[in-house]
Design an enzyme around this catalytic site. Structure first.
Site, PDB file in Angstrom:
ATOM      1  N   LYS A 181     -69.763   7.142  98.102  1.00  0.00           N
ATOM      2  CA  LYS A 181     -70.461   8.405  97.826  1.00  0.00           C
ATOM      3  C   LYS A 181     -71.296   8.263  96.544  1.00  0.00           C
ATOM      4  CE  LYS A 181     -67.411   9.583 101.015  1.00  0.00           C
ATOM      5  NZ  LYS A 181     -67.641   9.361 102.430  1.00  0.00           N
TER       6      LYS A 181
HETATM    7  C1  PLP Z   1     -66.025   9.707 103.097  1.00  0.00           C
HETATM    8  C2  PLP Z   1     -65.815  10.798 104.051  1.00  0.00           C
HETATM    9  C3  PLP Z   1     -64.558  11.418 104.214  1.00  0.00           C
HETATM   10  C4  PLP Z   1     -63.298  10.883 103.603  1.00  0.00           C
HETATM   11  O1  PLP Z   1     -63.268  10.813 102.221  1.00  0.00           O
HETATM   12  P1  PLP Z   1     -62.206   9.837 101.543  1.00  0.00           P
HETATM   13  O2  PLP Z   1     -62.313  10.171 100.097  1.00  0.00           O
HETATM   14  O3  PLP Z   1     -62.613   8.434 101.856  1.00  0.00           O
HETATM   15  O4  PLP Z   1     -60.869  10.180 102.095  1.00  0.00           O
HETATM   16  C5  PLP Z   1     -64.471  12.514 105.055  1.00  0.00           C
HETATM   17  N1  PLP Z   1     -65.537  12.972 105.736  1.00  0.00           N
HETATM   18  C6  PLP Z   1     -66.749  12.402 105.615  1.00  0.00           C
HETATM   19  C7  PLP Z   1     -67.906  12.958 106.366  1.00  0.00           C
HETATM   20  C8  PLP Z   1     -66.919  11.274 104.802  1.00  0.00           C
HETATM   21  O5  PLP Z   1     -68.125  10.703 104.730  1.00  0.00           O
END
Ligand code: PLP
Length: 368
Positions: A181
């Site tokens: 992210k």
């Molecule tokens: C990255 C992501 C998640 C999960 O987040 P984590 O911190 O890796 O558990 C959930 N939904 C979407 C759309 C994502 O891109």
């Protein structure tokens, strides 16, 4: 060249702050977590932000706190990271998948209503790749049918639609700080909401069900341990200050890709009027006759990391074997799953990298 698909930008300020927390000995959910929660609430424009251990935990906590469980259904976009649907499975409810819009990668609002039943307890929208979902028609359905919205904004901190930030439009919003992210602390997440009761319930569930009754500690729910450490929160704070600059840099790079890759074999991502795209991912769609896996291999040989963008969740083994859903319902999600490609996009890249990646993409997809 060696260009990873993603690469976090960790500055000296983060390293100093993390060191400070480590030296202080106060490692878990202390003043930096409190500061992060306050900053995120202000940034998103909501009353409450609750920091937790990762993005999947945020979704799990939201669904638990809403009391969603066995016998209930939750609308989930067919194309997303699997965590969106897995959270629904974790509380024992059933995800009801809805197709996305071609080239837009977010849920098609016009297909939601036909999938609602008396068991539908929530509509989960995903702001995929940093572009907000088409919220106005979804908010209209939510109000008219009295079904709350959960925003999976894992990829979309800082994104907005018609002046409204992601994570502020539904009953609750969910963000992730995974290294893929725009800002990261390794593992981390945050829930946003304007609902006092939901916020309190999530705070209790995040911390073993602990509540203080007349100053005395008691355990009022079978809670979890989904707390964030203070050094993780300390890592996020300086990045959050930089986020507008990070998004600006990413959008400049995205524009460069868009001009270099126009009139090629790819369908490029869109950035509609009225939207602020946070450009977590630059996701392109290859023509059907191009072999994506071979292309990924060729690009690795040129030092370029790429990968699938997300999954058509009902097509994955777990969901196929459990529900055997007809994949004919999800033509756009399937095409994105089979032909989509995420290519490198982050602040450390410059025009030279973008040119090189674009040239290699064009070169290796040239049909002789
Ligand atoms: C990255 C992501 C998640 C999960 O987040 P984590 O911190 O890796 O558990 C959930 N939904 C979407 C759309 C994502 O891109």
């Amino acid at each position: 060249m060696n260009i990873a698909l993603a690469s976090p930008d960790i500055g000296e300020e983060e390293i100093d702050l993390v060191t400070k927390v480590l030296r202080s000995g106060m490692l878990i959910q202390g003043k930096y977590v409190a500061a992060l929660e306050e900053k995120i609430a202000t940034f998103v424009g909501v009353k409450h932000a609750i920091a937790v251990s990762n993005g999947t935990a945020t979704l799990h906590l939201i669904l638990m706190a809403m009391g969603i469980g066995p016998g209930d259904e939750v609308i989930v976009p067919a194309f997303s990271y699997v965590a969106s649907a897995n959270a629904v499975e974790l509380v024992g409810a059933r995800p009801i998948f809805v197709d996305i819009e071609h080239g837009y990668y977010n849920v098609n609002p016009h297909l939601i209503e036909e999938r609602l039943t008396e068991r539908t307890k929530a509509i989960m929208v995903v702001h995929e790749f940093g572009l907000a979902a088409n919220m106005n028609p979804i908010l209209e359905i939510s109000q008219r049918r009295n079904i709350p919205i959960i925003e999976d904004a894992a990829c979309a901190l800082g994104a907005a639609v018609h002046g409204r930030k992601t994570g502020s439009m539904g009953l609750a919003g969910s963000f992730s700080f995974h290294p893929r992210k725009a800002i990261t602390c390794g593992e981390g997440g945050v829930v946003t909401t304007n609902d006092d009761e939901l916020a309190e319930s999530i705070r209790v569930l995040r911390n073993h069900g602990i509540s203080y009754i007349n100053g005395k500690m008691d355990f009022i729910a079978a809670g979890l341990n989904y707390r964030m450490t203070d050094f993780q929160a300390a890592m996020i704070l300086p990045q959050l200050e930089r986020l507008p600059i990070i998004i600006e840099k990413r959008s400049v790079l995205a524009d460069q890709y868009s001009s270099l890759l126009s009139r090629t074999n790819f369908l490029l991502p869109i950035n509609p009027d009225g939207y602020i795209h946070s450009w977590q991912t630059f996701h392109i769609l290859l023509k059907k006759d191009l072999n994506r896996d071979k292309l990924i291999e060729k690009l690795v040989k040129c030092g370029i990391g790429t990968n699938y963008g997300a999954q058509c969740i009902p097509a994955t083994t777990y969901y196929q074997s459990k529900y055997r859903i007809d994949l004919g319902l999800f033509p756009c999600a399937m095409s994105a799953y089979e032909n989509g490609l995420a290519i490198p996009l982050y602040e450390k890249l410059n025009l030279g990298h973008i040119k090189y990646i674009s040239e290699q993409l064009i070169h290796h997809t040239h049909v002789a």
